[in-house]
Design a protein around this motif. Structure first.
Motif, PDB file in Angstrom:
ATOM      1  N   PHE A  97      -7.820   8.725  -5.699  1.00 23.04           N
ATOM      2  CA  PHE A  97      -7.691   7.643  -4.730  1.00 23.04           C
ATOM      3  C   PHE A  97      -7.073   6.400  -5.374  1.00 23.04           C
ATOM      4  O   PHE A  97      -7.511   5.940  -6.424  1.00 23.04           O
ATOM      5  N   ASP A  98      -6.038   5.857  -4.731  1.00 18.76           N
ATOM      6  CA  ASP A  98      -5.392   4.602  -5.134  1.00 18.76           C
ATOM      7  C   ASP A  98      -4.882   4.640  -6.584  1.00 18.76           C
ATOM      8  O   ASP A  98      -5.231   3.777  -7.394  1.00 18.76           O
ATOM      9  N   PRO A  99      -4.040   5.585  -6.949  1.00 17.39           N
ATOM     10  CA  PRO A  99      -3.577   5.666  -8.338  1.00 17.39           C
ATOM     11  C   PRO A  99      -2.693   4.511  -8.757  1.00 17.39           C
ATOM     12  O   PRO A  99      -2.578   4.217  -9.944  1.00 17.39           O
ATOM     13  N   TYR A 100      -2.054   3.840  -7.825  1.00 15.41           N
ATOM     14  CA  TYR A 100      -1.135   2.757  -8.176  1.00 15.41           C
ATOM     15  C   TYR A 100      -1.782   1.373  -8.111  1.00 15.41           C
ATOM     16  O   TYR A 100      -1.145   0.386  -8.461  1.00 15.41           O
ATOM     17  N   GLY A 101      -3.040   1.289  -7.668  1.00 17.69           N
ATOM     18  CA  GLY A 101      -3.690  -0.008  -7.558  1.00 17.69           C
ATOM     19  C   GLY A 101      -3.231  -0.800  -6.354  1.00 17.69           C
ATOM     20  O   GLY A 101      -3.203  -2.033  -6.386  1.00 17.69           O
ATOM     21  N   TYR A 102      -2.878  -0.087  -5.269  1.00 18.09           N
ATOM     22  CA  TYR A 102      -2.383  -0.746  -4.061  1.00 18.09           C
ATOM     23  C   TYR A 102      -3.445  -1.661  -3.449  1.00 18.09           C
ATOM     24  O   TYR A 102      -3.169  -2.822  -3.124  1.00 18.09           O
ATOM     25  N   PHE A 103      -4.676  -1.169  -3.279  1.00 18.07           N
ATOM     26  CA  PHE A 103      -5.708  -1.970  -2.629  1.00 18.07           C
ATOM     27  C   PHE A 103      -6.110  -3.170  -3.481  1.00 18.07           C
ATOM     28  O   PHE A 103      -6.392  -4.256  -2.959  1.00 18.07           O
ATOM     29  N   GLN A 104      -6.108  -3.001  -4.796  1.00 15.69           N
ATOM     30  CA  GLN A 104      -6.366  -4.155  -5.656  1.00 15.69           C
ATOM     31  C   GLN A 104      -5.248  -5.187  -5.547  1.00 15.69           C
ATOM     32  O   GLN A 104      -5.494  -6.395  -5.628  1.00 15.69           O
ATOM     33  N   LEU A 105      -4.028  -4.715  -5.357  1.00 16.12           N
ATOM     34  CA  LEU A 105      -2.909  -5.647  -5.179  1.00 16.12           C
ATOM     35  C   LEU A 105      -3.102  -6.488  -3.919  1.00 16.12           C
ATOM     36  O   LEU A 105      -2.830  -7.697  -3.913  1.00 16.12           O
ATOM     37  N   LEU A 106      -3.588  -5.863  -2.854  1.00 16.33           N
ATOM     38  CA  LEU A 106      -3.835  -6.613  -1.619  1.00 16.33           C
ATOM     39  C   LEU A 106      -4.881  -7.706  -1.834  1.00 16.33           C
ATOM     40  O   LEU A 106      -4.734  -8.830  -1.333  1.00 16.33           O
ATOM     41  N   LEU A 107      -5.923  -7.386  -2.612  1.00 15.18           N
ATOM     42  CA  LEU A 107      -6.953  -8.390  -2.886  1.00 15.18           C
ATOM     43  C   LEU A 107      -6.408  -9.503  -3.775  1.00 15.18           C
ATOM     44  O   LEU A 107      -6.770 -10.670  -3.606  1.00 15.18           O
ATOM     45  N   HIS A 108      -5.528  -9.137  -4.701  1.00 12.89           N
ATOM     46  CA  HIS A 108      -4.878 -10.160  -5.521  1.00 12.89           C
ATOM     47  C   HIS A 108      -4.058 -11.113  -4.642  1.00 12.89           C
ATOM     48  O   HIS A 108      -4.055 -12.336  -4.860  1.00 12.89           O
ATOM     49  N   ILE A 109      -3.380 -10.562  -3.663  1.00 14.08           N
ATOM     50  CA  ILE A 109      -2.573 -11.395  -2.764  1.00 14.08           C
ATOM     51  C   ILE A 109      -3.464 -12.361  -1.989  1.00 14.08           C
ATOM     52  O   ILE A 109      -3.132 -13.543  -1.818  1.00 14.08           O
ATOM     53  N   LEU A 110      -4.617 -11.867  -1.528  1.00 13.35           N
ATOM     54  CA  LEU A 110      -5.551 -12.748  -0.825  1.00 13.35           C
ATOM     55  C   LEU A 110      -5.986 -13.903  -1.718  1.00 13.35           C
ATOM     56  O   LEU A 110      -6.007 -15.066  -1.292  1.00 13.35           O
ATOM     57  N   LEU A 111      -6.311 -13.605  -2.972  1.00  9.67           N
ATOM     58  CA  LEU A 111      -6.770 -14.645  -3.885  1.00  9.67           C
ATOM     59  C   LEU A 111      -5.651 -15.606  -4.276  1.00  9.67           C
ATOM     60  O   LEU A 111      -5.899 -16.788  -4.522  1.00  9.67           O
ATOM     61  N   VAL A 112      -4.425 -15.087  -4.352  1.00 11.74           N
ATOM     62  CA  VAL A 112      -3.283 -15.951  -4.680  1.00 11.74           C
ATOM     63  C   VAL A 112      -3.177 -17.104  -3.696  1.00 11.74           C
ATOM     64  O   VAL A 112      -2.834 -18.237  -4.072  1.00 11.74           O
ATOM     65  N   PHE A 113      -3.480 -16.840  -2.432  1.00 14.23           N
ATOM     66  CA  PHE A 113      -3.377 -17.892  -1.416  1.00 14.23           C
ATOM     67  C   PHE A 113      -4.716 -18.583  -1.168  1.00 14.23           C
ATOM     68  O   PHE A 113      -4.743 -19.735  -0.724  1.00 14.23           O
TER      69      PHE A 113
END
Length: 335
Positions: free
Chosen positions: A47-63
């Protein structure tokens, strides 16, 4: 600069952050689907080998982080304006009020730098790194596009996280110092207490939002200690940001209350001496006044403020419990 960017959109900074983050997340998701990577991301066996869902959370925190900073700055300036009628009309007090929401550039940048360095090092806190030695967080030859997104966004999150912490502590300290300049006649006025409690509640609300987003990282293995550590740090900053401003006005209320009680007790003593001679007409009024002074709370926290504070502090616990429940449901669905 970030404040000017948020001011160009006439809605609350958090709504602006949510809107822009949602658009970027949509484009990232479309790109993952278009390139065929989404099938691998959702694969049950990996599940999620590329870290896609973590990237989405990073985007949320960026803003989220710059929005929290802008919200704090606006709250500090707004509450400084509310405080103006209740402080001494001295020039040095006006100068202190004018500094609210403004920071020396070198301290601002230094706080952001330390925040960026700290967050860039956080992958080492993953148990998959320091305990299991499964991978090296900076082995760039194994980086995917998503992991590059993690590392770049961590710099931005850390920078504005450091700036937010610096601003929260700075404004809490400034308001605590300003409490010394509230005139004695105003410390019992509930309106003079509002700026201190409102700034504190803003600090708490900004701070609890971070653990809420961090709780979603618990879907990733090995991140429990990292999430707990950063989450507790932000909650500590939020609590300090709540207590420090009201601690200063608490001291003023306490001192003024003791002065009033000393005066009324001395007056009552004089009235008692003349009662035997048929005097003491002021005695009932003085007793009523003493009862009023004794009833004044030394901490500027009424029932509604305590209710809001309890609700704000309960948000992370609710979100973390919900994240754990959702994780179990996802694990069951994926087999």
């Amino acid at each position: 600069m970030v404040e000017r960017l948020f001011s160009t959109i006439p809605i609350h900074p958090f709504l602006t952050a949510a809107a822009v983050a949602s658009v970027i997340i949509l484009f990232v998701t479309i790109a993952e689907v278009a390139t065929g990577r989404m099938d691998d991301i959702l694969a049950p066996d990996d599940f999620d080998p590329y870290g896609y869902f973590q990237l989405l959370l990073h985007i949320l925190l960026v803003f989220y982080m710059p929005a929290a900073f802008v919200t704090l700055v606006r709250s500090a300036r707004r509450n400084a304006a509310r405080l103006l009628p209740f402080v001494e009309p001295a020039e040095h007090v006006k100068q202190k009020l004018s500094k609210i929401g403004r920071y020396p550039q070198h301290w601002y940048l230094l706080a952001g730098f330390f925040g960026a360095v700290f967050l860039l090092m956080t992958p080492f806190f993953s148990t998959e790194v320091w305990r299991d030695h499964i991978y090296s967080p900076f082995a760039i030859e194994f980086y995917t596009i998503e992991v590059w997104g993690h590392r770049i966004s961590e710099l931005l999150i850390g920078f504005y996280g450091g700036v937010w912490i610096f601003a929260s502590i700075t404004e809490a300290r400034r308001f605590s110092a300003l409490a010394r300049h509230v005139v004695r006649s105003a410390v019992f006025d509930p309106k003079s207490l509002v700026p201190f409690t409102q700034l504190g509640l803003t600090n708490v609300l900004n701070g609890v939002g971070i653990p809420v987003i961090l709780s979603l990282f618990l879907f990733g293995s090995g991140l429990l200690y990292l999430v707990l550590g950063v989450g507790l740090l932000t909650l500590l900053v939020a609590i300090v940001g709540m207590i420090w401003p009201i601690q200063g006005i608490h001291r003023q209320i306490k001192n003024a209350k003791h002065e009033k009680l000393d005066w009324v007790n001395a007056e009552l003593a004089r009235e008692r001496e003349v009662i035997v001679d048929g005097g003491g007409e002021r005695f009932p009024q003085l007793m009523a006044y003493r009862s009023y002074i004794e009833s004044i709370r030394e901490w500027p926290l009424d029932g509604s403020t305590m209710t809001r504070l309890g609700f704000y502090l309960g948000i992370p616990a609710i979100s973390w419990s919900g994240a754990a429940l959702v994780e179990r449901l996802i694990d069951s669905a994926l087999g």
